[in-house]
Structures are given as structure tokens and as C-alpha cells.
Design an enzyme around this catalytic site. Structure first.
Site, short mmCIF file in Angstrom:
data_model
loop_
_atom_site.label_atom_id
_atom_site.label_comp_id
_atom_site.label_asym_id
_atom_site.label_seq_id
_atom_site.Cartn_x
_atom_site.Cartn_y
_atom_site.Cartn_z
N TYR A 140 0.74 -2.89 -10.69
CA TYR A 140 0.77 -3.13 -9.19
C TYR A 140 -0.36 -0.97 -9.08
CZ TYR A 140 1.69 -1.68 -4.43
OH TYR A 140 2.19 -1.01 -3.50
N LYS A 144 -3.97 -0.16 -7.09
CA LYS A 144 -4.03 0.37 -6.20
C LYS A 144 -4.89 1.95 -6.07
CE LYS A 144 -0.99 -2.17 -2.77
NZ LYS A 144 -1.71 -2.52 -1.74
N THR A 175 10.61 -3.32 3.64
CA THR A 175 9.47 -4.98 4.04
C THR A 175 10.10 -6.09 2.91
OG1 THR A 175 7.83 -4.27 2.28
CG2 THR A 175 8.20 -2.89 4.94
N1 NAD Z 1 6.60 -1.55 1.42
C1 NAD Z 1 6.48 -0.49 0.55
O1 NAD Z 1 7.76 0.49 0.18
C2 NAD Z 1 4.60 -0.42 0.20
C3 NAD Z 1 4.82 0.73 -0.40
C4 NAD Z 1 3.29 1.42 -0.55
C5 NAD Z 1 2.05 0.63 -0.25
N2 NAD Z 1 3.18 -0.50 -0.02
C6 NAD Z 1 1.47 -1.97 1.02
O2 NAD Z 1 2.12 -1.89 2.01
C7 NAD Z 1 0.93 -3.46 2.20
C8 NAD Z 1 1.84 -4.43 3.16
O3 NAD Z 1 3.07 -4.33 1.98
P1 NAD Z 1 4.51 -4.61 3.14
O4 NAD Z 1 5.40 -3.64 2.15
O5 NAD Z 1 4.27 -4.85 4.35
O6 NAD Z 1 5.24 -5.91 2.42
P2 NAD Z 1 5.47 -7.21 3.08
O7 NAD Z 1 5.77 -8.06 2.02
O8 NAD Z 1 6.11 -7.27 4.01
O9 NAD Z 1 3.87 -8.02 3.59
C9 NAD Z 1 2.97 -8.08 2.55
C10 NAD Z 1 2.39 -9.57 3.63
O10 NAD Z 1 1.12 -9.64 3.11
C11 NAD Z 1 0.71 -10.99 2.85
N3 NAD Z 1 0.56 -11.91 2.18
C12 NAD Z 1 0.51 -11.36 0.28
N4 NAD Z 1 -0.04 -12.21 -0.62
C13 NAD Z 1 -1.46 -12.51 0.69
C14 NAD Z 1 -1.68 -13.79 0.14
N5 NAD Z 1 -2.35 -13.86 -1.36
N6 NAD Z 1 -3.09 -13.61 1.48
C15 NAD Z 1 -2.70 -13.57 3.02
N7 NAD Z 1 -1.30 -12.71 2.54
C16 NAD Z 1 -0.99 -12.07 1.73
C17 NAD Z 1 2.70 -11.58 2.27
O11 NAD Z 1 2.04 -12.61 3.08
C18 NAD Z 1 3.43 -10.05 3.63
O12 NAD Z 1 3.10 -11.14 4.61
C19 NAD Z 1 0.79 -3.46 0.76
O13 NAD Z 1 -0.08 -3.78 0.24
C20 NAD Z 1 1.49 -3.58 -0.41
O14 NAD Z 1 1.55 -2.96 -1.66
C21 NAD Z 1 3.97 -1.40 0.35
#
Ligand code: NAD
Length: 236
Positions: A140, A144, A175
Site C-alpha cells: 500500500y 501511495k 470508510t
Molecule cells: N480510509 C482511510 O483511512 C484512508 C486514509 C488515507 C487514504 N485513503 C485513500 O482514500 C481513497 C478513498 O478510499 P476510502 O477511504 O473512501 O475507502 P472506501 O473503500 O470507502 O472507498 C473506495 C472506493 O473505491 C472503489 N474502488 C476500489 N477499487 C476500484 C476499482 N478497481 N474500480 C472502481 N472503483 C474501485 C471502491 O468500490 C470504493 O467505493 C483511497 O484511495 C484510499 O487509499 C483512505
């Protein structure tokens, strides 16, 4: 408020978490949004961004729906904890396909539309793991870090086209990808304690950062990573 009046935006990962919040926030500010996710969601076009030809299909559908594009938000992501010994080639490739390769391909597919925009914007979703790391996050973290590097490279190349390229670095948020872990009170307490604010974030707080980078207020900001982590990474 109409901070995105007349703007056309494409947001991936729009069915859940940060992406879903960004869709609502961008629409509240007057943007027309084409929302994409692999999962089903209200008003969301269901496409796996890693499928062959998907980035071109998404760009074509966004053009048909919006007539062009001003803002690309590369937000869809996959977060899987895995110790090094459990990090298989398949896991590594999947992580990079979703978190790094598809955003790169979407930039390429959307570039002709962004060039036509008066002020094109690309906002990638990194993480605090774009600059740091933690145990169990080798793949991961690498995917990133790639977002940070790609953003900076694109910002250099696209500046002369009038397109800004930035990324957000969220900290801990409950999330879809993290909810299960944060349902464990011990895990939640550890992450809450890491932030001087003593809590984890709401998805809308990351969407606010994306909105800022998409708005005219950020017109001279490019190649930057916006930390939205509640001070999580302050300590050495
Ligand atoms: N949640 C955290 O703590 C956190 C922290 C840092 C960064 N992020 C980043 O934030 C972004 C959003 O994630 P989130 O936390 O809202 O999680 P989430 O799981 O709620 O949302 C991610 C979405 O991406 C979609 N997705 C995944 N693979 C896919 C694909 N191949 N094609 C189309 N859609 C796809 C999923 O179906 C989901 O709806 C991500 O890039 C994640 O790495 C999250």
C-alpha cells in the site's frame, strides 16, 4: 456557495467514503459530476477502473455526460493490510493496478478534455503513507508513494498547459476500507490517540480539501500534497 459553478468533474471511487462525500460536496458547490465506482451507488456509473479499456471508456462516458472535463479526481483505492510474508505478487500487482496504474491511465484518457478546459485540475488521492509508512503496509505504501511521485512529475509537465496537479494525504478515516478495523475499540483508540485532535476524520473533511484544490482559491498551487491528517504525522 458556488465555488465550482460551471465546472465539470469526474470522481472515481464515488460509491463510498471520501469519494461519495466529494461527489456531494462538489455538487453542492455547483459542479456537474460524473461519478464512477466498481460498486453500485446512487447516480454512480459502475466500472472497474482496472478493466482493460476502462479509462478510455470512462473518459468517453464523462465527455458524453458532461460535454468536457475541468476536474479529474483520482480517488478510487484499495487498502489491504498484509505483512511482508503475505504480500504476494498478486496482491502487489492488484494494489498498483488500482492505486497507481489506473490513475495514470485516467490522466492519459482525460488529458485531451483537460487541455480544452480553461483551468484543468487533477487531484489524486494519496495518503499519509505517500510519505511515511506503518507495519503491514509495504505494498500500500509503495503504491501511495507512486501517487506522490506521479503528481509531482505531472505537475511539471502539465503546468504549461494550465493544468494543476495535486494530491491529498488523508490520515485515518472510517470508510469502507477501514470501517471493520475501526469497529474494534482498541484499534480505533490507537488511531484516535495518534492525532493531537484525539479523533479520526470524517470523509467530508477530506472532501473539503479536494474542494479547495479544485476551486479557484488553489489557482497557484501545483505539485503539492495536502496533508489532512489531524496532526497524525507530527511526531517523529
Ligand atoms: N480510509 C482511510 O483511512 C484512508 C486514509 C488515507 C487514504 N485513503 C485513500 O482514500 C481513497 C478513498 O478510499 P476510502 O477511504 O473512501 O475507502 P472506501 O473503500 O470507502 O472507498 C473506495 C472506493 O473505491 C472503489 N474502488 C476500489 N477499487 C476500484 C476499482 N478497481 N474500480 C472502481 N472503483 C474501485 C471502491 O468500490 C470504493 O467505493 C483511497 O484511495 C484510499 O487509499 C483512505
Amino acid at each position: 456557495m458556488n465555488r465550482l459553478a460551471g465546472k465539470r468533474a469526474l470522481i472515481t471511487g464515488a460509491a463510498s467514503g471520501i469519494g461519495e462525500a466529494a461527489v456531494h460536496r462538489f455538487r453542492e458547490e455547483g459542479a456537474q459530476v460524473f461519478a464512477v465506482d466498481r460498486a453500485a451507488g446512487e447516480g454512480v456509473t459502475q466500472i472497474d477502473i482496472t478493466a482493460p479499456g476502462a479509462p478510455e471508456e470512462i473518459a468517453a462516458k464523462a465527455k458524453a455526460a458532461l460535454g468536457g472535463l475541468d476536474i479529474l479526481v483520482n480517488n478510487a483505492g484499495l487498502g489491504t493490510w498484509a505483512k511482508f510474508d503475505d504480500t504476494t505478487d498478486e496482491l502487489w500487482d492488484r494494489m498498483f493496478a488500482v492505486n497507481s496504474r489506473a490513475p495514470f491511465q485516467l490522466v492519459r484518457a482525460c488529458l485531451p478534455m483537460l487541455k480544452e478546459s480553461k483551468a484543468g485540475r487533477i487531484i489524486n488521492t494519496g495518503s499519509v503513507m505517500s510519505e511515511r509508512t506503518d507495519k503491514g503496509l509495504v505494498a500500500y505504501t509503495a503504491s501511495k508513494h507512486a501517487i506522490a511521485g506521479m503528481t509531482r512529475g505531472l505537475a511539471l509537465e502539465f503546468g504549461p498547459l494550465g493544468i494543476t496537479v495535486n494530491f491529498v494525504m488523508p490520515g485515518a478515516i472510517a470508510t469502507g476500507m477501514t470501517r471493520e478495523s475501526f469497529e474494534d475499540p482498541k484499534v480505533r483508540a490507537i488511531w484516535e490517540k495518534k492525532s493531537p485532535l484525539r479523533r479520526i476524520a470524517e470523509p467530508i473533511e477530506i472532501a473539503h480539501g479536494m474542494l479547495f484544490l479544485a476551486s479557484d482559491d488553489a489557482s497557484f498551487i501545483t505539485g503539492t500534497g495536502l496533508l489532512i491528517d489531524g496532526g497524525l504525522t507530527l511526531r517523529t
